[in-house]
Design a protein around this motif. Sequence first.
Motif, PDB file in Angstrom:
ATOM      1  N   PHE A   1      -0.344   1.074  -0.696  1.00  8.24           N
ATOM      2  CA  PHE A   1       1.416   1.474  -0.824  1.00  8.24           C
ATOM      3  C   PHE A   1       1.643   0.342  -1.035  1.00  8.24           C
ATOM      4  O   PHE A   1       1.742  -0.769  -1.049  1.00  8.24           O
ATOM      5  CB  PHE A   1       1.775   1.609   0.476  1.00  8.24           C
ATOM      6  CG  PHE A   1       0.792   2.552   1.686  1.00  8.24           C
ATOM      7  CD1 PHE A   1       1.589   3.717   1.569  1.00  8.24           C
ATOM      8  CD2 PHE A   1      -0.165   2.505   2.802  1.00  8.24           C
ATOM      9  CE1 PHE A   1       1.057   5.049   2.566  1.00  8.24           C
ATOM     10  CE2 PHE A   1      -0.731   3.517   3.371  1.00  8.24           C
ATOM     11  CZ  PHE A   1       0.103   4.810   2.806  1.00  8.24           C
ATOM     12  N   ASP A   2       3.499   1.140  -2.036  1.00  4.21           N
ATOM     13  CA  ASP A   2       3.635  -0.272  -3.386  1.00  4.21           C
ATOM     14  C   ASP A   2       4.389  -1.198  -1.735  1.00  4.21           C
ATOM     15  O   ASP A   2       4.111  -2.336  -2.257  1.00  4.21           O
ATOM     16  CB  ASP A   2       4.849   0.520  -3.608  1.00  4.21           C
ATOM     17  CG  ASP A   2       4.590   0.970  -5.175  1.00  4.21           C
ATOM     18  OD1 ASP A   2       3.592   1.170  -5.008  1.00  4.21           O
ATOM     19  OD2 ASP A   2       5.157   1.234  -5.618  1.00  4.21           O
ATOM     20  N   SER A   3       4.760  -1.110  -1.164  1.00  5.94           N
ATOM     21  CA  SER A   3       5.339  -1.982  -0.025  1.00  5.94           C
ATOM     22  C   SER A   3       4.333  -3.331   0.157  1.00  5.94           C
ATOM     23  O   SER A   3       4.971  -4.893  -0.010  1.00  5.94           O
ATOM     24  CB  SER A   3       6.544  -0.999   1.099  1.00  5.94           C
ATOM     25  OG  SER A   3       4.975  -0.815   2.376  1.00  5.94           O
ATOM     26  N   ILE A   4       2.851  -2.748   0.323  1.00 14.09           N
ATOM     27  CA  ILE A   4       2.194  -3.358   0.679  1.00 14.09           C
ATOM     28  C   ILE A   4       1.782  -3.961  -0.363  1.00 14.09           C
ATOM     29  O   ILE A   4       1.349  -5.708  -0.356  1.00 14.09           O
ATOM     30  CB  ILE A   4       1.281  -3.324   1.201  1.00 14.09           C
ATOM     31  CG1 ILE A   4       1.417  -2.767   2.947  1.00 14.09           C
ATOM     32  CG2 ILE A   4      -0.148  -3.601   1.763  1.00 14.09           C
ATOM     33  CD1 ILE A   4       0.691  -1.832   4.010  1.00 14.09           C
ATOM     34  N   SER A   5       1.306  -3.370  -2.048  1.00 14.30           N
ATOM     35  CA  SER A   5       1.422  -3.680  -3.097  1.00 14.30           C
ATOM     36  C   SER A   5       1.569  -5.472  -3.543  1.00 14.30           C
ATOM     37  O   SER A   5       1.653  -5.954  -4.217  1.00 14.30           O
ATOM     38  CB  SER A   5       0.942  -3.108  -3.661  1.00 14.30           C
ATOM     39  OG  SER A   5      -0.558  -2.440  -3.375  1.00 14.30           O
ATOM     40  N   LEU A   6       3.234  -5.004  -3.462  1.00 16.58           N
ATOM     41  CA  LEU A   6       4.070  -6.250  -3.947  1.00 16.58           C
ATOM     42  C   LEU A   6       4.322  -7.323  -3.097  1.00 16.58           C
ATOM     43  O   LEU A   6       4.231  -8.280  -4.102  1.00 16.58           O
ATOM     44  CB  LEU A   6       5.934  -5.533  -3.867  1.00 16.58           C
ATOM     45  CG  LEU A   6       5.737  -4.341  -5.198  1.00 16.58           C
ATOM     46  CD1 LEU A   6       7.206  -3.828  -4.521  1.00 16.58           C
ATOM     47  CD2 LEU A   6       5.698  -4.569  -5.974  1.00 16.58           C
ATOM     48  N   VAL A   7       3.796  -7.172  -2.127  1.00 14.24           N
ATOM     49  CA  VAL A   7       4.029  -8.715  -1.456  1.00 14.24           C
ATOM     50  C   VAL A   7       2.272  -9.262  -1.968  1.00 14.24           C
ATOM     51  O   VAL A   7       2.511 -10.437  -1.844  1.00 14.24           O
ATOM     52  CB  VAL A   7       3.485  -8.296   0.375  1.00 14.24           C
ATOM     53  CG1 VAL A   7       3.862  -9.520   1.307  1.00 14.24           C
ATOM     54  CG2 VAL A   7       4.894  -7.461   0.370  1.00 14.24           C
ATOM     55  N   VAL A   8       1.282  -8.515  -1.308  1.00 17.94           N
ATOM     56  CA  VAL A   8      -0.274  -8.999  -1.873  1.00 17.94           C
ATOM     57  C   VAL A   8       0.294  -9.569  -3.674  1.00 17.94           C
ATOM     58  O   VAL A   8      -0.917 -11.065  -3.117  1.00 17.94           O
ATOM     59  CB  VAL A   8      -1.076  -8.020  -2.008  1.00 17.94           C
ATOM     60  CG1 VAL A   8      -2.115  -9.043  -2.475  1.00 17.94           C
ATOM     61  CG2 VAL A   8      -1.420  -7.458  -0.770  1.00 17.94           C
TER      62      VAL A   8
END
Length: 417
Positions: free
Chosen positions: A250-257
């Motif tokens: 999911f983008d919202s998680i990938s961006l944070v990582v």
Amino acid sequence: MKKLRMQQEMTDRGQLEIRVNARIQARPVKGARVTVSYTGDPKHVIEELVTDGDGRTEQLELAAPPLEYSLEPNVNQPYSEYTIKVEAKGYETVEVTGSELFSGEQSIQQVELETAEDAAFADVVIPAHTLFGNYPEKIPESEMKPMAESGEIVLSRVVIPEYVVVHDGAPSDTTARDYYVRYRDYIKNVACSEIYATWPDAAIRANILAIMSFTLNRVYTEWYRNKGYDFTITSSTAYDHKWIYGRNLFDSISLVVDEIFADYLSRPNVKQPILTQYCDGNRVSCPNWMSQWGSKNLADRGYSTIQILRNYYGENMYINTAEEISGIPSSWPGYDLTIGSSGNKVLQMQEQLNVIAEVYSSIPTVYENGYFDEKTQEAVEAFQRLFGLPASGIVDYPTWYKIQSIYVAVTRIAELQ
């Protein structure tokens, strides 16, 4: 009947994009035929697509359950599941079952294809999310490993590894397969498997930091290798975290990582990253660890990331940053590259973008002169759009390391040993 009822409850929408690459060198596969259906009814195709020159499909708007299902512990499944079939000339057909979609979230389903002659490949089945399915409880461990034992600690400082070796089962399961997984991809996979992408940003960050610190403790202490195993970590929730081969991200998680992947949690005068254990806080209670649902509720109440972490792990818990990142050609310059920037770092970035552009046709090539001009900005924006980063045209910390990562992938300069 149950599946029909779930489909009737899917009143919201989520976004899904399928990305198809050859497993070798991560090269995009153009012209792959992609079909999408509801899991449980794979013969009823709801979308048919063809990948573009970058191996991507168009973004789909698909049905998902109501958002509120993922915001509180719920008997209703909070995500819809899709089956994706990919066919391409010269490659083995792959089917992914159970790709998850949440209301309002963008999901990326990566599909890797093997050539017919390399066909030691199986279809992908994504099991239930850990907050919805039933998985073994974590067996408690000390959060810090003894440093006096001979051979226990092999690193003098915390290093972000290029790869971790994931044993897909319990440590003693000799039938389980081992996978070489890039560190950031591993963290994204675990986070998408263990928390919901719809949660507040502070809760997502707190959980990702706990996952990264736990993982780096396994790396730093060589926990399993010192026990005679040939892997870094397992996919068993009883021992480590849930990692799922082939799952969607999911983008919202990938961006944070991508933003915080070099961080971990530490205590004063302790070198090793803390083994930050946690539980869901709904089916399982863990008074001395972080509760996943509890972290979400604290974020709802306005707690920051560090406030959430200290609420569970104590006031002497700190966010630290690793001194070294493995497997990259060059480290972050320490400042953003933007219009008017110049020098060796700009030149190196231009050279890497041009190599990537040879593989991904939507990225324009630039003149390699060490000067960040408008053409360079356009290429950076195209790269950011393609790889899910905010299209600012500025090479910030996440963009720099994403360029490094993709450059390494397409040139294979970092061969597995």
